[in-house]
Motif scaffolding. Sequence first.
Motif, PDB file in Angstrom:
ATOM      1  N   GLY A 299      -1.140   5.455   2.541  1.00 35.41           N
ATOM      2  CA  GLY A 299      -0.287   6.336   1.744  1.00 35.41           C
ATOM      3  C   GLY A 299      -0.900   7.718   1.573  1.00 35.41           C
ATOM      4  N   PRO A 300      -0.123   8.766   1.809  1.00 34.77           N
ATOM      5  CA  PRO A 300      -0.660  10.132   1.702  1.00 34.77           C
ATOM      6  C   PRO A 300      -1.091  10.497   0.288  1.00 34.77           C
ATOM      7  CG  PRO A 300       1.687  10.160   2.235  1.00 34.77           C
ATOM      8  CD  PRO A 300       1.278   8.746   2.236  1.00 34.77           C
ATOM      9  N   SER A 301      -0.469   9.872  -0.724  1.00 30.91           N
ATOM     10  CA  SER A 301      -0.855  10.277  -2.076  1.00 30.91           C
ATOM     11  C   SER A 301      -2.245   9.752  -2.399  1.00 30.91           C
ATOM     12  CB  SER A 301       0.171   9.795  -3.094  1.00 30.91           C
ATOM     13  OG  SER A 301      -0.061   8.459  -3.416  1.00 30.91           O
ATOM     14  N   LYS A 302      -2.609   8.611  -1.787  1.00 34.24           N
ATOM     15  CA  LYS A 302      -3.964   8.101  -1.968  1.00 34.24           C
ATOM     16  C   LYS A 302      -4.947   9.093  -1.346  1.00 34.24           C
ATOM     17  CE  LYS A 302      -4.317   3.249  -2.874  1.00 34.24           C
ATOM     18  NZ  LYS A 302      -4.016   1.943  -2.374  1.00 34.24           N
ATOM     19  N   ARG A 303      -4.556   9.577  -0.180  1.00 34.14           N
ATOM     20  CA  ARG A 303      -5.417  10.524   0.516  1.00 34.14           C
ATOM     21  C   ARG A 303      -5.590  11.787  -0.337  1.00 34.14           C
ATOM     22  NH1 ARG A 303      -7.220  11.608   5.633  1.00 34.14           N
ATOM     23  NH2 ARG A 303      -6.257   9.703   6.423  1.00 34.14           N
ATOM     24  N   THR A 304      -4.471  12.300  -0.835  1.00 33.09           N
ATOM     25  CA  THR A 304      -4.517  13.529  -1.641  1.00 33.09           C
ATOM     26  C   THR A 304      -5.412  13.332  -2.854  1.00 33.09           C
ATOM     27  OG1 THR A 304      -2.190  13.689  -1.054  1.00 33.09           O
ATOM     28  CG2 THR A 304      -3.026  15.321  -2.597  1.00 33.09           C
ATOM     29  N   LYS A 305      -5.230  12.163  -3.488  1.00 34.69           N
ATOM     30  CA  LYS A 305      -6.004  11.891  -4.692  1.00 34.69           C
ATOM     31  C   LYS A 305      -7.504  11.814  -4.363  1.00 34.69           C
ATOM     32  CE  LYS A 305      -5.777   9.420  -8.961  1.00 34.69           C
ATOM     33  NZ  LYS A 305      -5.354   8.230  -9.662  1.00 34.69           N
TER      34      LYS A 305
ATOM     35  N   ASP B 123       0.825  -1.209   0.000  1.00 32.33           N
ATOM     36  CA  ASP B 123       0.000   0.000   0.000  1.00 32.33           C
ATOM     37  C   ASP B 123       0.856   1.255   0.000  1.00 32.33           C
ATOM     38  OD1 ASP B 123      -2.256  -1.417  -0.097  1.00 32.33           O
ATOM     39  OD2 ASP B 123      -2.668  -1.356   2.056  1.00 32.33           O
ATOM     40  N   LEU B 124       1.867   1.199   0.837  1.00 33.41           N
ATOM     41  CA  LEU B 124       2.744   2.358   0.950  1.00 33.41           C
ATOM     42  C   LEU B 124       3.427   2.640  -0.394  1.00 33.41           C
ATOM     43  CD1 LEU B 124       3.299   4.107   3.393  1.00 33.41           C
ATOM     44  CD2 LEU B 124       5.312   2.741   3.904  1.00 33.41           C
ATOM     45  N   GLU B 125       3.806   1.575  -1.066  1.00 34.00           N
ATOM     46  CA  GLU B 125       4.463   1.749  -2.366  1.00 34.00           C
ATOM     47  C   GLU B 125       3.484   2.253  -3.422  1.00 34.00           C
ATOM     48  OE1 GLU B 125       6.344  -1.992  -3.256  1.00 34.00           O
ATOM     49  OE2 GLU B 125       8.170  -1.429  -2.163  1.00 34.00           O
ATOM     50  N   ALA B 126       2.269   1.698  -3.384  1.00 33.60           N
ATOM     51  CA  ALA B 126       1.273   2.109  -4.379  1.00 33.60           C
ATOM     52  C   ALA B 126       0.978   3.597  -4.240  1.00 33.60           C
ATOM     53  CB  ALA B 126      -0.003   1.297  -4.196  1.00 33.60           C
ATOM     54  N   ALA B 127       1.009   4.066  -3.000  1.00 33.34           N
ATOM     55  CA  ALA B 127       0.690   5.467  -2.757  1.00 33.34           C
ATOM     56  C   ALA B 127       1.885   6.377  -3.030  1.00 33.34           C
ATOM     57  CB  ALA B 127       0.207   5.634  -1.321  1.00 33.34           C
ATOM     58  N   ASN B 128       3.074   5.784  -3.093  1.00 32.74           N
ATOM     59  CA  ASN B 128       4.282   6.601  -3.275  1.00 32.74           C
ATOM     60  C   ASN B 128       5.176   6.072  -4.385  1.00 32.74           C
ATOM     61  OD1 ASN B 128       4.107   8.427  -0.738  1.00 32.74           O
ATOM     62  ND2 ASN B 128       3.684   6.351  -0.017  1.00 32.74           N
ATOM     63  N   PRO B 129       4.645   6.059  -5.586  1.00 33.47           N
ATOM     64  CA  PRO B 129       5.395   5.442  -6.682  1.00 33.47           C
ATOM     65  C   PRO B 129       6.743   6.129  -6.939  1.00 33.47           C
ATOM     66  CG  PRO B 129       3.476   6.636  -7.497  1.00 33.47           C
ATOM     67  CD  PRO B 129       3.352   6.597  -6.017  1.00 33.47           C
ATOM     68  N   GLN B 130       6.917   7.333  -6.439  1.00 33.75           N
ATOM     69  CA  GLN B 130       8.201   8.017  -6.684  1.00 33.75           C
ATOM     70  C   GLN B 130       9.357   7.324  -5.970  1.00 33.75           C
ATOM     71  OE1 GLN B 130       5.714   9.035  -4.807  1.00 33.75           O
ATOM     72  NE2 GLN B 130       6.304  10.492  -3.225  1.00 33.75           N
TER      73      GLN B 130
ATOM     74  N   SER C 110      -8.682  -1.240  -6.864  1.00 33.26           N
ATOM     75  CA  SER C 110      -7.267  -1.244  -6.515  1.00 33.26           C
ATOM     76  C   SER C 110      -6.680   0.173  -6.498  1.00 33.26           C
ATOM     77  CB  SER C 110      -6.485  -2.129  -7.474  1.00 33.26           C
ATOM     78  OG  SER C 110      -6.780  -1.752  -8.795  1.00 33.26           O
ATOM     79  N   SER C 111      -7.255   1.078  -7.272  1.00 31.65           N
ATOM     80  CA  SER C 111      -6.739   2.447  -7.208  1.00 31.65           C
ATOM     81  C   SER C 111      -7.900   3.432  -7.236  1.00 31.65           C
ATOM     82  CB  SER C 111      -5.804   2.704  -8.383  1.00 31.65           C
ATOM     83  OG  SER C 111      -6.552   2.596  -9.576  1.00 31.65           O
ATOM     84  N   ILE C 112      -7.619   4.636  -6.780  1.00 31.10           N
ATOM     85  CA  ILE C 112      -8.684   5.623  -6.638  1.00 31.10           C
ATOM     86  C   ILE C 112      -8.964   6.322  -7.961  1.00 31.10           C
ATOM     87  CG2 ILE C 112      -9.267   7.803  -5.496  1.00 31.10           C
ATOM     88  CD1 ILE C 112      -7.828   6.729  -3.088  1.00 31.10           C
TER      89      ILE C 112
END
Length: 665
Positions: free
Chosen positions: A640-646, A43-50, A624-626
């Motif tokens: 993951g914060p990027s999931k939250r942002t999205k 999850d953490l990786e999915a949210a932070n692909p960078q 699986s993704s937002i």
Amino acid sequence: MDIEAQLTELRNELRIHNHNYYVLDRPTISDYEFDMKLKALQDLEAANPQFYDATSPTLRVGGGVTKNFDTVVHDHRMYSLDNSYSKEDLEDWEKRIQRGLGDVDVTFTCELKYDGASISLTYENGELIRAVTRGDGTQGDDVTTNVKTINSVPLRLKGDYPEKFDIRGEIVLPFEGFAKMNEERIANGEEPYMNPRNTASGSLKLQDSAITAQRPLDCLLYGIVGRNTGITSQWQMLEKAREWGFKVPSVAKHCKTVGEIMDFVAYWDVHRHELPYETDGVVIKVNDLQQQEELGFTSKSPRWAMAYKFKAEQATTVLREISYQVGRTGAITPVANLEPVLLAGTTVKRASLHNADQIAKFDIREGDTVFVEKGGEIIPKIVQVDFTRRPEGSKPTAYITHCPECDSELERTEGDAKHYCVNYYGCPPQITGRMQHYISRKAMDIEGMGSETVTLLFKEGLVTNYADFYELTKEQLMPLERMAEKSAANLVAGVAASVQIPFERVLFALGIRFVGETVAKKLARAYKNIDALSEATEEALVAVDEIGERIAKSVLEFFGNATNRAIIDRLKRHGVQFSISEEQLQHQTDKLKGRTIVVSGVFETIGRNELKKLIEDNGGKVGSSISSNTAYLVAGDKMGPSKRTKAEKLGVPIISEQEFLQMVN
Ligand code: AMP
Ligand code: ZN
């Protein structure tokens, strides 16, 4: 802690657990804990692909697809080995070595020769960058994506590894995993795989790495090549490789004389049967790497190494007759009936002949004296014909054209090695095979009835399909051979009790080709009852998770058949479960119907899989993704914060675990 540090920590932690479990065979946490940590990392990786890391433990689950495997030239050629079969062969080899090196002390390391698919792994700065098959020795196929899914292959090394090197090894499929795979295939009505070695090499060339990931492959390493590795002997090489995290079997011996080598060979010739994987010999190598270099290579193999082949357990005997078996799916298997012979401690009377091509290739005929061998397979096979002893006037084997059981003409589709009897409803072994599958343990598990009972009942004309079981009476059964009043009563009671078996198992029991246990579960969940399933279109079926075209077609064919539908109607009347039970349905609602829900992070009171099951049980779909279609994001700890942002950007409501549970309860 910032995200990057969190990722690094989690990855490192998982690397250690992975090594403990798959390389050392000494896990220190439970499988469940491991899964939870892995999920958290995913999850953490999915949210932070960078922060992508090509060596992350999450790559073990696969998913990468390779359309065409690139050809890669090996930096160092992958040689073959010379073979030896006796003590004399080894003594000759030792003399050649002494002649080559002059009068110096030479010692040897003995290792087992693992029987699988050769592989060359390239590491740079401690990271696995490439995995290449042996190919023709000069160049092979790049199978990195698939090899990364093998748990015992370290993606990142530890300790004082050299900056760049190749390491060679063998990818094997241990017997136990191989047997499990075959069990599943048979249950699905598919042909079992022939042997672990071919299956291992086939697994490396699958296009979908997620499938490779499901195969219980293992990677055993034995040799490092490269400059400036700091290693001076073969023995030290094995130790170093182990230190850096590779799986190097501990079975190895440092020997001074041919006598000691022969002791090692003699011991392992017997004890190799206790190992979890297949071995076919011992590899003996000059221990000193300097000496190895001096000896060099011939055009095909190193002068400093020698394989000692275990005598494959072989026997010669006479092939009396070729007979043909018909399986539950109609597949024809030729069988060699032999003059009984002792082989590897058991008396062998039959050997597998696989198919028509195999018989033609070896020109195997009735009356021939043949060599039978027991390898990784459970059933022995014929490896050769002794042509010197072929009886006069013998004729080439004419493969049957008609079913030996029902006399209908056999069919063979292009690209399929097997012949099939397609007389589905009239061919006795297919009829009994289906009924035997129906009553089997993993299917309806009918007490008081076994395979022989089914055969007997069929012979007596009492049953021709599994619906007939439900109409049997004690009075009909009692006159039968070996049927006392008690066993007849047990059988009837066992059949009656089977109406309790849940729908998903009934679906498996029906014996639809390619619908094994797992697929049956998926279909039962997705369609909830047989009527909905039998009306499903091919498009709808393939839209179900993990259902492919092949399965969909088979399901359509099954329900398209009027006889099958009539049998199902009868089973229904007898009360067999054709829908998900009340109890299961109770937990199932339409509360989330049409909604896609994304789950992210780690949860307190409920596992991720349970949570997903709750979503599905309530009619929702797990996303699986937002996207703008996402109804909710269920947020756990460490999301993951990027999931939250999205989610925030798209206006997708973010709810907690508690809020979600309230929603469905
Ligand atoms: P062959 O294919 O019979 O010439 O044997 C050579 C192959 O044996 C190599 O490609 C290796 O993959 C394999 N092999 C298995 N175990 C070992 C080992 N311990 N040392 C060297 N080669 C091995
Ligand atoms: Zn037939």
